[in-house]
Design an enzyme around this catalytic site. Structure first.
Site, PDB file in Angstrom:
ATOM      1  N   LEU A 143       0.871  -1.174   0.000  1.00 18.19           N
ATOM      2  CA  LEU A 143       0.000   0.000   0.000  1.00 18.19           C
ATOM      3  C   LEU A 143       0.908   1.225   0.000  1.00 18.19           C
ATOM      4  O   LEU A 143       1.980   1.206   0.609  1.00 18.19           O
ATOM      5  CB  LEU A 143      -0.898   0.038   1.245  1.00 18.19           C
ATOM      6  CG  LEU A 143      -1.964  -1.044   1.409  1.00 18.19           C
ATOM      7  CD1 LEU A 143      -2.676  -0.887   2.750  1.00 18.19           C
ATOM      8  CD2 LEU A 143      -2.986  -0.982   0.271  1.00 18.19           C
ATOM      9  N   ASP A 144       0.459   2.296  -0.660  1.00 21.97           N
ATOM     10  CA  ASP A 144       1.215   3.546  -0.606  1.00 21.97           C
ATOM     11  C   ASP A 144       1.342   3.985   0.847  1.00 21.97           C
ATOM     12  O   ASP A 144       0.485   3.687   1.687  1.00 21.97           O
ATOM     13  CB  ASP A 144       0.501   4.643  -1.400  1.00 21.97           C
ATOM     14  CG  ASP A 144       0.514   4.400  -2.907  1.00 21.97           C
ATOM     15  OD1 ASP A 144       1.309   3.549  -3.350  1.00 21.97           O
ATOM     16  OD2 ASP A 144      -0.270   5.050  -3.613  1.00 21.97           O
ATOM     17  N   ARG A 145       2.386   4.754   1.114  1.00 18.34           N
ATOM     18  CA  ARG A 145       2.658   5.193   2.481  1.00 18.34           C
ATOM     19  C   ARG A 145       1.455   5.907   3.119  1.00 18.34           C
ATOM     20  O   ARG A 145       1.139   5.699   4.285  1.00 18.34           O
ATOM     21  CB  ARG A 145       3.872   6.129   2.479  1.00 18.34           C
ATOM     22  CG  ARG A 145       4.280   6.609   3.860  1.00 18.34           C
ATOM     23  CD  ARG A 145       5.567   7.400   3.806  1.00 18.34           C
ATOM     24  NE  ARG A 145       5.962   7.854   5.128  1.00 18.34           N
ATOM     25  CZ  ARG A 145       7.082   8.483   5.400  1.00 18.34           C
ATOM     26  NH1 ARG A 145       7.943   8.728   4.427  1.00 18.34           N
ATOM     27  NH2 ARG A 145       7.367   8.868   6.622  1.00 18.34           N
ATOM     28  N   THR A 147      -1.722   5.643   2.259  1.00 19.02           N
ATOM     29  CA  THR A 147      -2.954   4.857   2.206  1.00 19.02           C
ATOM     30  C   THR A 147      -3.053   3.979   3.448  1.00 19.02           C
ATOM     31  O   THR A 147      -2.066   3.385   3.872  1.00 19.02           O
ATOM     32  CB  THR A 147      -2.970   3.970   0.945  1.00 19.02           C
ATOM     33  OG1 THR A 147      -2.830   4.795  -0.208  1.00 19.02           O
ATOM     34  CG2 THR A 147      -4.277   3.193   0.839  1.00 19.02           C
ATOM     35  N   ARG A 246      -5.285   6.427  -7.645  1.00 14.72           N
ATOM     36  CA  ARG A 246      -5.063   7.872  -7.567  1.00 14.72           C
ATOM     37  C   ARG A 246      -5.025   8.517  -8.953  1.00 14.72           C
ATOM     38  O   ARG A 246      -5.571   9.612  -9.164  1.00 14.72           O
ATOM     39  CB  ARG A 246      -3.771   8.147  -6.789  1.00 14.72           C
ATOM     40  CG  ARG A 246      -3.839   7.675  -5.353  1.00 14.72           C
ATOM     41  CD  ARG A 246      -2.477   7.568  -4.692  1.00 14.72           C
ATOM     42  NE  ARG A 246      -1.834   8.873  -4.537  1.00 14.72           N
ATOM     43  CZ  ARG A 246      -0.625   9.045  -4.008  1.00 14.72           C
ATOM     44  NH1 ARG A 246       0.083   7.991  -3.624  1.00 14.72           N
ATOM     45  NH2 ARG A 246      -0.119  10.261  -3.885  1.00 14.72           N
TER      46      ARG A 246
END
Length: 320
Positions: A143-145, A147, A246
């Site tokens: 997961l993105d930082r 998120t 995104r």
């Protein structure tokens, strides 16, 4: 392998957890702290043997193989002590499901999934600190930082392989909740713009729609709730490209709230007025086939206090 490495020859019998794994990757996992160059050197010199025979780094292990690991000089390694122990201890409360094969955790926003890029530790390093007895903790996906939400961690390599197969075959279901700007059209149910990842000179990764060189990408969308200035949508990625949700929302003219890469300043400022101080993207639920329990599991991650409060204030504003 419980024997102490470094001072003596170790013999390890391969179990199903490492069946099919390359010998070089097996050694990299087992010999934590040993430079990769040293591992490939002992392989090249024939000091590592499988069933008393020399093997190449690409050799794939089989159940029952006996691996000989030679004595290795290991540099003294400082014990990993994260600076923010209270954050790490709170991860215990963020665990949504755990058994002897895997963990599903509600990753907090702002925590990277792994160390690197100037970060001394990430979630996986923190989990290894919390679970020192688990020698094979690995991220199943990322997961993105910024998120939050459901993140899968495997405890055994055989489980990791099965879950990776599900990701590749697109049988694992992942649903995200995102607050996007403006009025998302109900008829916009599938976004398939191809995406290309670019790395800037600064090292920052930026993803753009690129119809010529982009990779095929697919996200399904469903409207959950409408507000005065935005829409809460469910985004279900079919493919797993970097920043996919995104960029797919941005290319339709409805970027996610408080997205510092792809957002709209005017909308973000409004949302900050409602108390939102983070990207409103949350991995809400996850469904997968448990390879050991042999059943389909669905795990749901509750929204954090900031996202909950933002929705409440948006509802109040919409009712005015």
């Amino acid at each position: 392998m419980s024997e102490k490495l470094g001072t003596q020859v170790i013999f390890h019998t391969v179990t199903e957890d490492h069946d099919g794994q390359r010998i070089d990757n097996f050694l990299i996992t087992k010999l934590k702290g040993v430079p990769k160059s040293a591992i490939y050197r002992i392989l090249r010199k024939g000091e590592v043997r499988v069933n008393k025979k020399r093997i190449k780094p690409v050799y794939k292990l089989q159940v029952g193989d006996e691996v000989r690991i030679p004595p290795i000089k290991m540099a003294e390694k400082e014990e990993f002590v994260p600076k923010n122990l209270d954050v790490i201890s709170r991860l215990e409360d963020a665990i949504l499901y755990e058994d002897k094969y895997l963990i599903v955790i509600n990753k907090p926003s702002g925590m990277a999934v792994h160390g690197g890029s100037g970060l001394s530790y990430g979630l996986i390093e923190a989990m290894r600190t919390l679970r020192p007895e688990e020698r094979s903790l690995e991220l199943v996906h990322r997961l993105d930082r910024d998120t939050s939400g459901c993140l899968l961690i495997s405890k055994k390599r055989s489980v990791l392989k099965s879950l990776h197969d599900q990701l590749r075959e697109k049988t694992m279901e992942k649903n995200y909740w995102a607050l996007v700007s403006g009025e998302w059209l109900s008829k916009t149910k599938n976004v398939t713009e191809p995406l290309r990842k670019n790395t800037l000179q600064s090292g920052e990764r930026v993803v753009r729609v690129d119809h010529e060189e982009g990779k095929p990408s697919h996200t399904r969308f469903r409207v959950l709730e409408r507000f005065r200035d935005g829409t809460l949508v469910q985004a279900s990625p079919v493919t797993g490209r970097t920043h996919q949700i995104r960029v797919h929302t941005q290319c339709k003219g409805h970027p996610i709230a408080c997205d510092d890469k792809y957002g709209i300043t005017e909308f973000d400022d409004k949302m900050k007025g409602f108390g939102l101080n983070r990207l409103f993207l949350h991995a809400h639920d996850l469904a997968f086939y448990h390879p050991k329990l042999e059943q389909t599991m669905r795990v749901e991650a509750p929204l954090d206090a900031v996202l909950k409060r933002t929705i409440i204030k948006l509802r109040e504003d919409h009712a005015l």
